[in-house]
Design a protein around this motif. Structure first.
Motif, short mmCIF file in Angstrom:
data_model
loop_
_atom_site.label_atom_id
_atom_site.label_comp_id
_atom_site.label_asym_id
_atom_site.label_seq_id
_atom_site.Cartn_x
_atom_site.Cartn_y
_atom_site.Cartn_z
N ASP A 1 0.85 -1.19 0.00
CA ASP A 1 0.00 0.00 0.00
C ASP A 1 0.89 1.25 0.00
O ASP A 1 2.12 1.16 -0.04
CB ASP A 1 -0.96 -0.01 1.19
CG ASP A 1 -0.24 -0.06 2.54
OD1 ASP A 1 0.95 0.33 2.62
OD2 ASP A 1 -0.87 -0.48 3.53
N GLN A 2 0.27 2.41 0.06
CA GLN A 2 1.02 3.66 -0.04
C GLN A 2 1.96 3.87 1.14
O GLN A 2 3.03 4.47 0.99
CB GLN A 2 0.05 4.84 -0.18
CG GLN A 2 -0.64 4.90 -1.53
CD GLN A 2 0.36 4.92 -2.68
OE1 GLN A 2 1.23 5.79 -2.74
NE2 GLN A 2 0.23 3.95 -3.59
N ASP A 3 1.60 3.37 2.31
CA ASP A 3 2.50 3.49 3.46
C ASP A 3 3.78 2.68 3.24
O ASP A 3 4.88 3.12 3.57
CB ASP A 3 1.81 3.01 4.75
CG ASP A 3 0.80 4.02 5.27
OD1 ASP A 3 0.87 5.20 4.86
OD2 ASP A 3 -0.07 3.64 6.08
N VAL B 1 9.10 2.17 -10.54
CA VAL B 1 8.16 1.17 -11.05
C VAL B 1 7.13 0.82 -9.98
O VAL B 1 5.92 0.73 -10.25
CB VAL B 1 8.92 -0.09 -11.52
CG1 VAL B 1 7.93 -1.22 -11.81
CG2 VAL B 1 9.73 0.22 -12.76
N ALA B 2 7.59 0.65 -8.74
CA ALA B 2 6.67 0.33 -7.64
C ALA B 2 5.71 1.47 -7.38
O ALA B 2 4.51 1.26 -7.16
CB ALA B 2 7.47 0.00 -6.38
N ALA B 3 6.22 2.70 -7.37
CA ALA B 3 5.39 3.87 -7.05
C ALA B 3 4.34 4.13 -8.12
O ALA B 3 3.21 4.51 -7.81
CB ALA B 3 6.28 5.10 -6.86
N LEU C 1 5.90 4.55 0.75
CA LEU C 1 6.55 5.68 1.40
C LEU C 1 7.78 5.22 2.19
O LEU C 1 8.85 5.86 2.14
CB LEU C 1 5.56 6.39 2.32
CG LEU C 1 6.11 7.57 3.13
CD1 LEU C 1 6.65 8.66 2.21
CD2 LEU C 1 5.03 8.14 4.05
N LYS C 2 7.66 4.11 2.91
CA LYS C 2 8.81 3.60 3.66
C LYS C 2 9.93 3.17 2.72
O LYS C 2 11.12 3.34 3.01
CB LYS C 2 8.36 2.43 4.55
CG LYS C 2 7.46 2.86 5.71
CD LYS C 2 6.98 1.67 6.51
CE LYS C 2 6.05 2.10 7.64
NZ LYS C 2 5.50 0.93 8.39
#
Length: 314
Positions: free
Chosen positions: A149-151, A196-198, A154-155
């Motif tokens: 997920d977005q968290d 790519v992940a983002a 972010l990490k």
């Protein structure tokens, strides 16, 4: 078991010079329990090196050799991987690393369960020049898969997480992100895999799927940067770049950034401490101290567990 017809994958190996660990690396590709094509991308190798690769190609139908006579930079040769790969996904294997026999199968199973994402990765175990494990992790082959997920993303942006081996990446997604950044000589892999992940999504597979060789005797770029801990300077810059790619202001994430740099400093001391300069050690301990100040979860307690890091400073 074979890869599904609808989605194809290849193991790709960039070769700027055949390393002393090439043989076990390519054997790990050939030993996959889900057989897939193996593409060797030769960057102006010597005639003797090319002769060895041609024998491999003639001996193993799954191996395809791509010979480039013009020598280009390491990063530019990595971009050739995207050019020559005809499959949907590529599993990048550097010739000093090792894939577990179940790597491709585990990651492709995750791709089938969670299709449409840009990158699927598992857990690396770190080995030294002799193939010995740096840590005593218990082998995990559970294969449970979780979409990040977005968290989590972010990490990842601030955690110095470079998946060097043990992942599959969608080729078109990588090309849409611009490929490996040729302006970055330190972390072009971190840069691309994070983008790519983002932008296209990522999935984590809870299994050990790769062995990443790390140490002062490997001749890696990371080892040369680690002497004076300049990798921490580059890490700081990459953190800001990643956060801006997410539309975030780096100034709003000072604590996360500082803790990420502290973790990178501890790892630098652990893996490279005996070969570091005094200036490099000083820079590492400075970043660790900053991490302690910002920590809310007792990073000092963790720091005391790194006795090896403390020992090399004496």
């Amino acid at each position: 078991m074979h890869a599904p017809d609808s989605v194809t994958v290849a193991i790709v190996m960039p070769l700027g010079k055949i390393s002393p660990w090439f043989d076990p690396a390519v054997k790990s590709a050939l030993d996959q329990d889900m057989p897939v094509p193996i593409r060797l991308v030769a960057n102006a190798l010597s005639e003797s090196e090319l002769a060895k690769l041609r024998i491999l190609e003639s001996s193993h139908p799954r191996i395809k050799l791509h010979v480039f006579s013009e020598r280009v930079s390491m990063v530019e040769n990595w971009n050739r991987l995207l050019e020559v790969t005809e499959e949907d996904f590529l599993c990048v294997l550097h010739d000093d690393d090792i894939l577990e026999t179940w790597t491709v199968r585990s990651l492709m199973n995750a791709q089938q369960r969670h299709p449409g994402l840009g990158i699927y990765h598992g857990i690396e175990r770190i080995i030294d020049e002799n193939g010995a494990f740096h840590h005593g992790e218990e082998l995990s082959v559970t294969e449970s898969a979780e979409v990040l997920d977005q968290d989590h993303i972010l990490k990842w942006a601030v955690s110095n997480r470079i998946w060097a081996t043990g992942f599959i990446m969608n080729k078109n997604a990588a090309m849409a992100c611009g490929g490996y950044n040729m302006r970055s000589q330190f972390g072009p892999d971190w840069d691309l895999y994070f983008l790519v992940a983002a932008r296209h999504g990522a999935c984590f597979v809870n299994a050990h799927v790769g062995r990443y060789r790390l140490g002062k005797g490997t001749g890696q770029v990371s080892a040369s940067y680690a002497v004076d801990a300049l990798n921490l300077v580059e890490c700081d810059l990459q953190q800001d770049h990643n956060l801006r790619a997410l539309g975030k202001d780096p100034r709003d994430f000072i604590q996360l950034k500082t803790q990420g740099l502290a973790d990178a400093a501890r790892a630098t001391l652990f893996y490279f401490g005996v070969s570091m300069s005094n200036e490099g050690k000083k820079r590492c301990f400075g970043k660790i101290s900053e991490g302690v100040v910002y920590s809310r979860r007792g990073l000092l307690h963790k720091l005391l567990g790194y006795r090896i890091a403390l020992a090399v400073s004496r």
